[in-house]
Motif scaffolding. Structure first.
Motif, PDB file in Angstrom:
ATOM      1  N   THR A 162      -5.609  10.258  -3.853  1.00  0.00           N
ATOM      2  CA  THR A 162      -4.840   9.329  -3.027  1.00  0.00           C
ATOM      3  C   THR A 162      -5.198   9.508  -1.557  1.00  0.00           C
ATOM      4  OG1 THR A 162      -3.049   9.674  -4.610  1.00  0.00           O
ATOM      5  CG2 THR A 162      -2.522   8.449  -2.624  1.00  0.00           C
ATOM      6  N   TRP A 193      -7.582  -0.088  -5.043  1.00  0.00           N
ATOM      7  CA  TRP A 193      -7.949   1.278  -5.434  1.00  0.00           C
ATOM      8  C   TRP A 193      -6.701   2.056  -5.865  1.00  0.00           C
ATOM      9  CZ3 TRP A 193     -11.958   4.333  -6.537  1.00  0.00           C
ATOM     10  CH2 TRP A 193     -13.240   3.906  -6.199  1.00  0.00           C
ATOM     11  N   LEU A 194      -5.647   1.993  -5.040  1.00  0.00           N
ATOM     12  CA  LEU A 194      -4.419   2.743  -5.331  1.00  0.00           C
ATOM     13  C   LEU A 194      -3.772   2.254  -6.611  1.00  0.00           C
ATOM     14  CD1 LEU A 194      -2.732   3.109  -1.836  1.00  0.00           C
ATOM     15  CD2 LEU A 194      -3.668   4.916  -3.268  1.00  0.00           C
ATOM     16  N   TYR A 220      -5.534  -1.173  -1.386  1.00  0.00           N
ATOM     17  CA  TYR A 220      -4.432  -1.481  -2.294  1.00  0.00           C
ATOM     18  C   TYR A 220      -4.912  -1.512  -3.735  1.00  0.00           C
ATOM     19  CZ  TYR A 220      -0.640  -4.163  -4.436  1.00  0.00           C
ATOM     20  OH  TYR A 220       0.364  -4.579  -5.255  1.00  0.00           O
ATOM     21  N   ILE A 222      -8.554   7.977  -0.873  1.00  0.00           N
ATOM     22  CA  ILE A 222      -8.523   6.509  -0.818  1.00  0.00           C
ATOM     23  C   ILE A 222      -7.908   6.020   0.491  1.00  0.00           C
ATOM     24  CG2 ILE A 222      -7.512   4.449  -1.882  1.00  0.00           C
ATOM     25  CD1 ILE A 222      -7.687   5.921  -4.562  1.00  0.00           C
ATOM     26  N   LEU A 223      -6.885   6.752   0.978  1.00  0.00           N
ATOM     27  CA  LEU A 223      -6.171   6.273   2.164  1.00  0.00           C
ATOM     28  C   LEU A 223      -6.858   6.636   3.474  1.00  0.00           C
ATOM     29  CD1 LEU A 223      -2.540   6.724   1.009  1.00  0.00           C
ATOM     30  CD2 LEU A 223      -3.449   4.669   2.051  1.00  0.00           C
ATOM     31  N   MET A 237       1.030   3.926  -2.959  1.00  0.00           N
ATOM     32  CA  MET A 237       0.702   5.323  -2.667  1.00  0.00           C
ATOM     33  C   MET A 237       1.800   6.248  -3.179  1.00  0.00           C
ATOM     34  SD  MET A 237       0.458   6.960   1.128  1.00  0.00           S
ATOM     35  CE  MET A 237       1.878   7.935   1.506  1.00  0.00           C
ATOM     36  N   VAL A 244       0.844  -1.195   0.000  1.00  0.00           N
ATOM     37  CA  VAL A 244       0.000   0.000   0.000  1.00  0.00           C
ATOM     38  C   VAL A 244       0.882   1.250   0.000  1.00  0.00           C
ATOM     39  CG1 VAL A 244      -1.627   1.343   1.373  1.00  0.00           C
ATOM     40  CG2 VAL A 244      -1.973  -1.089   1.087  1.00  0.00           C
ATOM     41  N   THR A 268       2.028   6.432  -7.016  1.00  0.00           N
ATOM     42  CA  THR A 268       1.010   7.309  -7.581  1.00  0.00           C
ATOM     43  C   THR A 268       1.404   8.769  -7.394  1.00  0.00           C
ATOM     44  OG1 THR A 268      -0.523   5.654  -6.759  1.00  0.00           O
ATOM     45  CG2 THR A 268      -1.469   7.669  -7.640  1.00  0.00           C
TER      46      THR A 268
END
Lengths: 311, 288
Positions: A213, A154-155, A152, A216-217, A41, A37, A44
């Motif tokens: 990001t 999603w990222l 994970y 999502i996190l 992250m 993850v 990205t």
């Protein structure tokens, strides 16, 4: 749009690599997935950062600000709206915010931009803290059924989108305009390129991506407060990773993200107080030893090998 | 009135700090983002000298200045001179020096954290009230302001009246032409960079008499100094002083009327105004 054979081959290879990465949560759900993850992250963030800063040479330190805004979008809206729409809204807000920052600073020289973005995260943090103090709110709870594997994936999806966008920009008129600006801004302006417009447009991309990001996190943090969401160190980590890998190629930042994530992980678990020192040294290494990043180093080595073969 | 005086007292010290940065950026062309760490180091020095030997900060600055001068001179010669030599353009030097001084700034914070820990430090020096224009203020604030005025005044006179000052201003205007009239640009740039560091460290020693600092506050001061320098105009002493006083007043205004947590936001509003309406600085001329 015409695709050459190498283009198609590269696309297939990239898709295969993505598919392999997507299998990670099936193998491990603990330490390695957590690390996955983190790497996804930073990949990205650093890749989208380099899409703007690579060609323009403008050092943006706004990542933490956009990221924090994204986490707050999720934090505020999670009870009312579905998760995917929050990610989209965060992207929209990030892009608008980046456009505003860009409009104020990108018409001027690069120094103003660096200084402005340097304090941006702190500025937004102070404002949110102030609003919270006045409304009596302290932090936000983000409770979802999204687990680590979900985050994970999603990222990974976002990272794939960033790579695809970067590849498309590289082939577009905008990408060409940006390369001219990066080489010589005066020449670019004289050949009829609206330099400020191109830079502002491009800056919206890392803004939107960083906010998404963050959105999502957010579920990973569970509890969000300003000092956590807007930690300024994030911006610096992204800069280091992108430059360490090399911002001149699309895949460059990825090469920097992976070793530096492992290094930071090792340092923070063994010498938790020395992370700032490591970040400082990393900056000096980039400036004095690796001015073009790993990509530049590779280029030099290849160049030397070719020269030797030719001679 | 109360706000105005407090703001001006604060602004005086800001002027000193920003003056240091302005010398480094305006003449030596190094955007020194480790400036705030030099300031905090100056503050630590005054703190240690005062708590260990009861040495008054007013005397400490005569020790801080040469030490900071030597340290900054070393930094310039070892780390920044190579960047100046290799830079092909102003833009490249700018981004190189920004990255390098970021590195220095983080190393500075890291070193101070490991030596002194992350706690805030402060000491009680001349914390007695004095009366100015009908209101009372801490004597340490007033004394710091007076010292800042003296040092700024001396610098201003030196830059505008002496031959060395003339050479330095010439480098600030056009480094390439300064060489043609026989000015040793390299040596003077190094000297000015070191001088700027010394001025900032003295500012840190003075500000530590009435503000609480810790190892990682440096960046806030760097940011404020940068905003002041841009607002006042790069290389413009008079503009720096006016901008510093304005920032001091605005910050005090926001802290008393709204919330002390919003001071940076206030500085940013001012910065934004400058960027939108007068990017060349308060007294700067429009570029043709």
């Amino acid at each position: 749009m015409s695709l050459t054979k190498t283009d198609i081959r590269n696309l297939i290879l990239a898709a295969a690599a993505l598919a392999i990465c997507a299998l990670l949560p099936l193998g491990d759900n603990g330490y390695w997935l957590g690390l996955g993850v983190t790497i996804a992250m930073f990949t990205t963030l650093a890749t989208s950062w380099a899409l703007f800063s690579g060609p323009t040479h403008y050092i943006s330190l706004a990542t933490a600000a956009f990221f924090g805004v994204g986490t707050y979008v999720t934090g505020l809206g999670i009870d009312a709206l579905p998760f995917w729409s929050l990610v989209a809204i965060a992207g929209l807000i990030g892009a608008v915010l980046a456009a505003l920052v860009g409009l104020a600073t990108l018409r001027l020289s690069g120094v103003y931009f660096v200084i402005f973005t340097l304090g941006l995260a702190e500025l937004v943090r102070q404002s949110i803290t102030w609003v919270q103090n006045n409304t009596g709110q302290k932090g936000l709870y983000v409770l979802t059924d999204l687990d680590e594997a979900g985050i994970y994936w999603w990222l990974l999806g976002l990272a794939a989108a960033v790579f695809l966008t970067g590849w498309l920009i590289g082939r577009s008129r905008l990408g060409f305009a940006l390369r001219v600006i990066g080489d010589d801004e005066t020449v670019a302006a004289h050949s009829g390129i609206n330099t400020a417009r191109a830079k502002v447009l491009l800056f919206m991309l890392p803004g939107a991506v960083a906010a998404m990001t963050g959105a999502i996190l957010a579920p990973r943090y569970v509890y969000i407060e300003p000092s956590l969401a807007f930690a300024p160190i994030l911006s610096f980590q992204v800069v280091i990773m992108a430059l360490l890998g090399g911002a001149s190629r699309l895949w460059g930042p990825l090469v920097g993200v992976i070793p530096f994530t492992f290094l930071l992980e090792a340092v923070s678990s063994n010498f938790p107080n020395q992370t700032t020192l490591v970040i400082g040294i990393a900056f000096l290494v980039i400036v004095y030893l690796l001015p073009g990043g790993f990509v530049g180093l590779l280029g030099k080595i290849l160049h030397r090998l070719n020269a030797r073969e030719g001679a | 009135m109360d706000i105005l005086v407090t703001g001006i007292l604060l602004g005086g010290t800001y002027a000193l700090i920003a003056m240091g940065l302005n010398l480094q950026y305006g003449v030596a062309r190094i955007m020194n983002l480790a400036n705030g760490e030099i300031l905090v180091a100056g503050g630590y020095f005054a703190f240690i000298a005062y708590t260990a030997t009861q040495l008054s900060p007013i005397l400490t600055i005569f020790l801080v200045a040469p030490l900071a001068f030597a340290l900054n001179s070393l930094i310039y010669r070892v780390m920044l001179q190579p960047l100046v030599n290799r830079a092909k353009s102003r833009g490249q030097l700018e981004s190189d020096s920004i990255l390098a001084t970021f590195g220095l700034s983080f190393i500075g914070v890291g070193l101070m954290l490991s030596f002194f820990g992350g706690d805030y430090f402060s000491y009680s020096f001349m914390a007695v009230p004095v009366e100015v224009l009908g209101n009372t203020y801490g004597a340490n604030r007033v004394l710091s302001f007076v010292m800042a005025v003296l040092i700024c005044g001396a610098l201003y006179l030196w830059l505008n009246r002496s031959r060395a000052g003339l050479s330095i201003r010439a480098i600030g205007t056009t480094p390439a032409s300064a060489r043609l009239v026989g000015i040793d640009v390299k040596a003077l740039s190094a000297f000015t960079f070191a001088l700027g560091g010394a001025v900032t460290a003295v500012g840190g020693a003075l500000i530590s008499t009435y503000l609480t600092l810790d190892a990682s506050t440096g960046v806030v001061f760097t940011l404020k100094a940068l905003i002041i320098v841009i607002m006042g105009g790069v290389g413009d002493v008079r503009g720096t002083i006016v901008a510093a006083l304005l920032l001091g007043i605005l910050e005090t205004l926001v802290a008393t009327l709204l919330d002390p947590g919003l001071t940076l936001a206030a500085a940013y509003v001012m910065f934004l105004g400058i960027l939108l309406f007068r990017p060349q600085g308060l007294f700067g001329k429009k570029p043709t």
